[in-house]
Write a protein that holds these residues in place. Structure first.
Motif, short mmCIF file in Angstrom:
data_model
loop_
_atom_site.label_atom_id
_atom_site.label_comp_id
_atom_site.label_asym_id
_atom_site.label_seq_id
_atom_site.Cartn_x
_atom_site.Cartn_y
_atom_site.Cartn_z
N ALA A 1 0.84 -1.20 0.00
CA ALA A 1 0.00 0.00 0.00
C ALA A 1 0.88 1.25 0.00
O ALA A 1 0.58 2.25 -0.68
N ASN A 2 1.97 1.20 0.74
CA ASN A 2 2.89 2.33 0.79
C ASN A 2 3.53 2.58 -0.58
O ASN A 2 3.72 3.72 -1.00
N GLU A 3 3.87 1.50 -1.29
CA GLU A 3 4.43 1.63 -2.63
C GLU A 3 3.43 2.32 -3.57
O GLU A 3 3.80 3.17 -4.38
N LYS A 4 2.17 1.93 -3.47
CA LYS A 4 1.14 2.52 -4.33
C LYS A 4 0.97 4.02 -4.02
O LYS A 4 0.82 4.84 -4.93
N LEU A 5 0.99 4.37 -2.73
CA LEU A 5 0.87 5.77 -2.35
C LEU A 5 2.09 6.57 -2.83
O LEU A 5 1.95 7.68 -3.33
N GLN A 6 3.26 5.96 -2.70
CA GLN A 6 4.48 6.63 -3.15
C GLN A 6 4.44 6.86 -4.67
O GLN A 6 4.80 7.93 -5.16
N SER A 7 3.98 5.85 -5.40
CA SER A 7 3.87 5.96 -6.85
C SER A 7 2.91 7.09 -7.23
O SER A 7 3.19 7.90 -8.13
#
Length: 232
Positions: free
Chosen positions: A117-123
């Motif tokens: 989820a953090n990767e998606k938010l960062q993206s």
């Protein structure tokens, strides 16, 4: 139904009755669903008792399903309350609350989902706050120094990409008879052995371990219980 309730200890009777009342079902029916399973054999259905561990797993899966529905309901209510901008309104404010990446001594399925989820938010953040803004500057002819930023697309693709991904392989293994956490990790390395975002755990790590190179750093995941948790 009533007999099953009668055999429970007093504190368990209270818990079963309270849960059933909140769910709007009979306590006996709830207990049967948690403690028994139905199988078909020779055209007939038979009801068998679950083991204590199986019944506990059913209870936990039900609790997670209820939590998921409550969470989705709350999100829907909040979105309805926020609504859209009134007619004629201009301007907007965007708020992004980044999760903290989780890295513990033992990282399991829960940490993988949180970090995903953090990767998606960062993206989303980098594409919106940096990428799109720089495109707008270019369109308007504003001369500013280009900001270089790390694109985490490779790790996002590893986790959810099509046609093949880590989470997709996990779902597939959950449908295969005889699949184990170890077979999932072996398949993961077989399919993504040369992927820059996937690595092998250091010697001495727990069995069925693997490393994902997240944008915030490398995280070693212990694959034990991945299949059981994903089935929940």
């Amino acid at each position: 139904g009533g007999g099953a309730v009668a055999r429970l200890a007093d504190d368990a009777k209270y818990a079963a009755a309270a849960a059933a009342a909140l769910l709007g079902v009979e306590a006996g029916a709830l207990l049967r669903a948690l403690a028994k399973r139905t199988i078909s054999a020779g055209g007939e259905e038979m009801e068998l008792d679950k083991s204590a561990a199986e019944a506990a797993a059913s209870r936990d899966a039900l609790a997670k399903a209820i939590y998921e529905r409550i969470f989705d309901r709350l999100v829907a209510v909040v979105n309805d309350c926020l609504g859209g901008a009134p007619a004629g309104a201009v301007g907007s404010i965007g708020l992004l609350d980044i999760f903290g990446s989780e890295v513990f001594e033992t990282n399991s399925f829960e940490q993988l989902l949180i970090n995903f989820a953090n990767e998606k938010l960062q993206s989303h953040f980098t594409a919106t706050a940096i990428g799109l803004v720089q495109q707008e500057y270019a369109r308007e002819g504003i001369d500013v120094a280009r900001i270089e930023y790390t694109d985490n697309a490779p790790v996002v693709a590893l986790l959810e990409g099509k046609p093949l991904s880590l989470l997709g392989l996990l779902d597939d293994q959950c449908l295969q008879a005889g699949a184990t956490d170890a077979s999932f990790v072996r398949l993961l390395f077989s399919e993504f052995d040369s992927h820059a975002a996937l690595g092998r755990a250091r010697p001495g790590a727990a069995d069925a371990s693997f490393v994902v190179q997240h944008f915030a750093g490398a995280v070693t995941y212990t694959g034990a219980s991945f299949l059981a948790k994903n089935k929940d």
